[in-house]
Design a protein around this motif. Structure first.
Motif, short mmCIF file in Angstrom:
data_model
loop_
_atom_site.label_atom_id
_atom_site.label_comp_id
_atom_site.label_asym_id
_atom_site.label_seq_id
_atom_site.Cartn_x
_atom_site.Cartn_y
_atom_site.Cartn_z
N ASN A 97 34.10 -4.06 -4.26
CA ASN A 97 32.76 -4.13 -3.71
C ASN A 97 31.99 -5.23 -4.41
OD1 ASN A 97 32.69 -1.75 -1.85
ND2 ASN A 97 33.25 -0.70 -3.72
N SER A 119 35.20 -3.43 1.72
CA SER A 119 34.04 -3.22 2.58
C SER A 119 33.58 -4.56 3.16
CB SER A 119 32.90 -2.58 1.79
OG SER A 119 33.26 -1.28 1.36
N ASP A 132 30.52 -6.30 4.22
CA ASP A 132 29.08 -6.11 4.05
C ASP A 132 28.27 -7.16 4.80
OD1 ASP A 132 29.84 -8.20 2.47
OD2 ASP A 132 28.95 -7.46 0.61
#
Length: 266
Positions: free
Chosen positions: A262, A219, A221
């Motif tokens: 993550n 991801s 972010d």
């Protein structure tokens, strides 16, 4: 307009070798989910099967075992899909305006959608030009306008800005993001450029050397809107590659056997 969410499961995709004997397995046991409205980038080494994957999702290549299944209960045939290739693929006998209108029905064309998109691409002065009179960057703008003209639920892009010089490429990346944010669609974007992937995407999927599999999902972010020269992009890239030194060569480190990370790389 709703965008598309997909579950992609490709058990095997193979090509015959030039000798006509054994086959070359391009993709094997690849599993990937794409969320509604997500901007997903796929990164992997040259020849690993990135374009093959897009062709299967687009329905261009039907010779693979597995399935591409919409999560929303739709059939894949009912989803509006646009595909922007590595080359613009404009029709040379048509003007800029006609190259965008060609994908529209008569009513939509009459409503001026092609002209609106071309103006957004800063091509208002080139409506009646033919492709051979345009620079490569301008041709890509026309191709991008055509890709969004049908308001696709799923947009596939195969290294669409490759070979462009950096300033022109950056302008087109920004235009792509602006269109995505104002005309919601799910995007699957293939690139070999990790920095480009970090700048554009919500999530990056890394593929292995052939036969291609997903070796890591990451991801991104970083807050939007992003600036292409933001040092946070380089920090994200540096940290990711320091953790997985051979990632861009299609090999993950042993600790990345967990596909989803993550850990706040930025």
């Amino acid at each position: 307009m709703s965008s598309a969410a997909l579950d992609i499961r490709i058990d095997r995709k193979a090509y015959p070798t030039s000798s006509g004997g054994d086959v070359r397995v391009a993709i094997k046991n690849l599993k990937l989910s794409v969320s509604d409205g997500e901007f997903l980038c796929i990164v992997g080494p040259s020849g690993c099967g990135k374009t093959t994957l897009l062709n299967i999702v687009a329905g261009i290549d039907g010779d693979a075992s597995g399935a591409v299944i919409p999560k929303t209960g739709q059939t894949l045939d009912s989803i509006r899909v646009s595909y922007m290739f590595q080359t613009p693929r404009l029709l040379p006998w048509m003007t800029v305006r006609e190259n965008v209108r060609v994908v529209l029905d008569e009513t939509t064309a009459a409503n001026g959608r092609a002209e609106q998109l071309l103006e957004r691409m800063e091509l208002a002065d080139s409506f009646n030009e033919f492709p051979n009179r345009l620079s490569s960057g301008m041709q890509r703008r026309v191709s991008l306008a055509r890709a969004f003209a049908t308001e696709p639920q799923l947009l596939l892009l195969d290294e669409p800005f490759v070979s462009l010089d950096q300033p022109v490429g950056n302008i087109l990346r920004q235009l792509l993001l602006e269109l995505w944010q104002t005309r919601p669609t799910t995007i699957i974007f293939v690139t070999h450029d990790l920095r480009e992937a970090i700048y554009l995407s919500d999530r990056i999927v890394f593929l292995s050397r052939g036969p291609s599999q997903v070796i890591l999902e990451k991801s991104v972010d970083l807050a939007r809107p992003r600036e292409i020269e933001d040092p946070a992009i380089d920090r994200f890239r540096h940290k990711l590659l320091s953790q997985h030194e051979s990632l861009l060569h299609g090999m993950a480190t042993p600790q990345s056997d967990i596909r989803n990370e993550n850990d706040g790389t930025a």
